[in-house]
Design a protein around this motif. Structure first.
Motif, short mmCIF file in Angstrom:
data_model
loop_
_atom_site.label_atom_id
_atom_site.label_comp_id
_atom_site.label_asym_id
_atom_site.label_seq_id
_atom_site.Cartn_x
_atom_site.Cartn_y
_atom_site.Cartn_z
N ILE A 144 55.12 39.57 40.32
CA ILE A 144 55.63 38.21 40.10
C ILE A 144 54.94 37.58 38.89
O ILE A 144 55.59 36.96 38.04
N TYR A 145 53.63 37.74 38.80
CA TYR A 145 52.87 37.20 37.66
C TYR A 145 53.38 37.82 36.36
O TYR A 145 53.57 37.11 35.34
N GLN A 146 53.62 39.13 36.36
CA GLN A 146 54.09 39.81 35.14
C GLN A 146 55.49 39.36 34.76
O GLN A 146 55.76 39.09 33.58
N TYR A 147 56.40 39.29 35.72
CA TYR A 147 57.78 38.92 35.39
C TYR A 147 57.87 37.50 34.84
O TYR A 147 58.66 37.23 33.94
N LEU A 148 57.06 36.59 35.38
CA LEU A 148 57.17 35.18 34.97
C LEU A 148 56.32 34.84 33.76
O LEU A 148 56.65 33.92 33.01
N LEU A 149 55.21 35.59 33.53
CA LEU A 149 54.30 35.23 32.44
C LEU A 149 54.14 36.32 31.39
O LEU A 149 53.50 36.12 30.37
N GLY A 150 54.70 37.51 31.64
CA GLY A 150 54.71 38.57 30.63
C GLY A 150 53.38 39.22 30.37
O GLY A 150 53.18 39.78 29.29
N ARG A 151 52.46 39.15 31.33
CA ARG A 151 51.15 39.79 31.15
C ARG A 151 50.61 40.21 32.51
O ARG A 151 51.09 39.75 33.55
N HIS A 152 49.59 41.08 32.49
CA HIS A 152 48.98 41.56 33.73
C HIS A 152 47.83 40.63 34.11
O HIS A 152 47.05 40.22 33.25
N PRO A 153 47.69 40.29 35.39
CA PRO A 153 46.67 39.32 35.78
C PRO A 153 45.24 39.82 35.71
O PRO A 153 44.30 39.01 35.78
N LEU A 154 45.03 41.14 35.57
CA LEU A 154 43.67 41.67 35.56
C LEU A 154 43.30 42.36 34.24
O LEU A 154 42.14 42.71 34.03
N GLU A 155 44.28 42.58 33.35
CA GLU A 155 44.02 43.28 32.10
C GLU A 155 43.59 42.29 31.02
O GLU A 155 44.40 41.63 30.39
N GLY A 156 42.28 42.21 30.84
CA GLY A 156 41.72 41.32 29.84
C GLY A 156 40.78 42.06 28.91
O GLY A 156 40.72 43.30 28.92
N PRO A 157 39.99 41.34 28.12
CA PRO A 157 39.13 41.98 27.11
C PRO A 157 37.81 42.50 27.66
O PRO A 157 37.08 43.19 26.96
N LYS A 158 37.49 42.20 28.92
CA LYS A 158 36.18 42.57 29.45
C LYS A 158 36.03 44.09 29.53
O LYS A 158 36.91 44.78 30.02
N THR A 159 34.91 44.59 29.05
CA THR A 159 34.63 46.03 29.09
C THR A 159 33.25 46.27 29.69
O THR A 159 32.43 45.36 29.80
N TYR A 160 33.04 47.54 30.04
CA TYR A 160 31.76 47.96 30.60
C TYR A 160 31.26 49.09 29.72
O TYR A 160 31.67 50.24 29.88
N PRO A 161 30.40 48.81 28.71
CA PRO A 161 30.03 49.75 27.64
C PRO A 161 29.55 51.11 28.11
O PRO A 161 29.85 52.13 27.48
N ALA A 162 28.81 51.19 29.21
CA ALA A 162 28.27 52.48 29.66
C ALA A 162 29.28 53.29 30.44
O ALA A 162 29.02 54.45 30.78
N ALA A 163 30.44 52.72 30.69
CA ALA A 163 31.43 53.38 31.55
C ALA A 163 32.35 54.29 30.74
O ALA A 163 32.68 54.00 29.59
N SER A 164 32.76 55.39 31.34
CA SER A 164 33.79 56.24 30.75
C SER A 164 35.12 55.54 30.89
O SER A 164 35.23 54.51 31.58
N ALA A 165 36.16 56.08 30.26
CA ALA A 165 37.49 55.47 30.33
C ALA A 165 37.96 55.38 31.78
O ALA A 165 38.53 54.36 32.20
N GLU A 166 37.69 56.44 32.55
CA GLU A 166 38.10 56.46 33.95
C GLU A 166 37.32 55.42 34.76
O GLU A 166 37.88 54.70 35.58
#
Length: 473
Positions: A238-260
């Protein structure tokens, strides 16, 4: 032509060449081209009594397309119609209606999976923007899709089922009509009876499921798909259809983490709402339209889904709450008169500053608000809803009566409509039998009530009939 034997002993002919393939099944078209046979790839599937028992339960005891309201739910679900026993285990499902296939452009003939309308390219551009304009649909139709999807999930949960893989992959949508259909029904979770076959699709798997994937299947702390995980996926869609974006996909990263590990934390144990009110570390810089622009009712549900309930499944809104709030918010939609507006509609929720959040334009002239009131006891009325008026708006029985809900079997005959005529807003009676004017006079069909600030009138004198108070913005 090949021949398949069904569980009831009858046979069906099908073309020998597969027309599609998924992770678990291979798909063949029946000779009459009205259905497809989906054979399980696993050669041991036919000897698994639990799988066969699950399919029999889904086709019979838990099937919403049978009996009362069955025809309505056939439009919302691509529900299996038969079990195939030979040459090996499979199911028969109807062919998707033609409007769920692209008719033009580079994707012509492909299924209209939700990813084409909410997904992004590697460069971050919305896939929706790459589609032919005729295929993109309108924002108000995405709103319709959300209502239909919430209703479909509500019906599943009412039957005691869970989808287990609710995602943009397993919901086909048609933004040109506002329709949707839920597919991959044969893997439904029947609680306490049949465990899930799949855990979900990236971006839609609930955080608690993703966070416990490493635990053994029989570990009591491992979280598997169920109704609460569907509730998370529904809120994401519902969030994606009405606002065109994912509610959890943002710029925050975890540098020591692998992609998985990054993905597992981003969507699992460390999942953070991009619009979290006190932690902006995951907020995109280009976030222009906040979820609060969708009005107070939907805002409350998004807060519960992605702040209170993101890591507390029991706090998530149920599908019926989404259905009711979307329908209530539908009555707050107003047309944007800016011809260049990308949306053409918006939710009028800020009465102090009426402005379209999609293009920034402000409507001209007066806007009537119908404040609907219901009688709680003789002579005592309480606010029961609101309707934002625009030219040619129709009113229905669920507006006129407080005990009518616009569900699958609701009477959709217009009862009245509103028009702007020579600078004056009017409510024209069509089928209301006891509409009364502010002075208490009967207003027969084809006659009108003037909508002026502060006036009150009854939509119906019958039991449960509502009173209207007009507020002019």
């Amino acid at each position: 032509m090949e021949r398949a034997t069904l569980a009831d002993g009858s046979t069906v002919e099908y073309f020998p060449e597969p027309i599609g393939e998924g992770a678990m099944k291979q798909v063949y078209l029946t000779a009459d081209k009205s259905s497809v046979i989906c054979f399980y790839k696993d050669p041991s599937a036919g000897s698994n009594p639990n799988r066969i028992a699950r399919l029999e339960a889904i086709l019979n005891g838990f099937n919403p397309t049978l009996g009362h309201q069955g025809d309505y739910y056939k439009k919302l679900f691509c529900w299996p119609t038969a079990i195939v026993k030979q040459p090996h285990l499979g199911i028969i499902t109807p062919v998707y209606p033609s409007n769920y296939f692209f008719a033009t452009g580079n994707w012509q003939g492909k299924e209209k999976e939700g990813k084409w309308f909410v997904g992004k390219t590697a460069s971050g551009k919305l896939l929706r923007d790459l589609l032919p304009e005729a295929e993109r649909g309108t924002w108000i139709n995405y709103f319709k899709i959300c209502i239909h999807l919430a209703r479909a999930v509500r019906r599943l949960h009412h039957a005691g089922l869970a989808h287990s893989d609710l995602s943009n992959k397993n919901v086909l949508i048609d933004p040109t009509s506002g329709e949707c259909i839920v597919i991959d029904i044969d893997s439904l979770v029947v609680p306490d009876l049949f465990p899930p076959d799949v855990l979900g699709t990236r971006g839609y798997i609930a955080p608690e499921v993703l966070s416990t994937l490493h635990l053994p299947l029989d570990d009591p702390n491992r979280q598997n798909p169920r109704a609460e995980t569907d509730q998370h996926a529904l809120a994401v869609l519902i969030y994606q259809y009405l606002l065109g974006r994912h509610p959890l996909e943002g710029p925050k990263t975890y540098p020591a983490a692998s992609a998985e590990e990054q993905e597992r934390m981003e969507m699992g144990s460390k999942a953070l709402f991009v619009e979290h009110p006190t932690d902006s570390s995951n907020r995109p810089r280009d976030l222009k339209i906040p979820y609060t622009a969708l009005g107070p009712d939907l805002s409350k549900l998004f807060k519960r889904a992605f702040i209170d309930g993101l890591h507390s499944p029991q706090k998530r809104p149920a599908a019926i709450e989404w259905e009711r709030s979307l329908i209530k918010t539908w009555d707050l939609l107003l047309t944007c008169r800016n011809g260049y507006c990308p949306s053409h509609w918006f939710v009028l929720h800020n009465r102090n500053q009426v402005r379209c959040p999609f293009c920034g334009s402000q409507p001209k002239g007066n806007i009537p608000i119908l404040r609907l009131r219901k009688e709680i006891h003789s002579g005592a009325w309480t606010l029961d809803g609101e309707v934002v008026v625009y030219h040619n708006l129709s009113l229905f029985k669920w507006h006129a009566f407080d005990h009518v809900f616009p569900g699958p079997n609701a009477d959709r005959t217009p009862q009245a409509y509103c028009v702007l005529h020579q600078g004056q807003w009017l409510l024209i009676n069509q089928n209301l039998t006891s509409l009364t004017s502010p002075k208490g006079n009967l207003v027969p069909p084809q006659s009108a009530v003037r909508l002026e600030d502060g006036v009150q009138f009854r939509l119906s004198q019958e039991p449960h009939g509502r009173l209207v108070e007009v507020q002019m913005l």
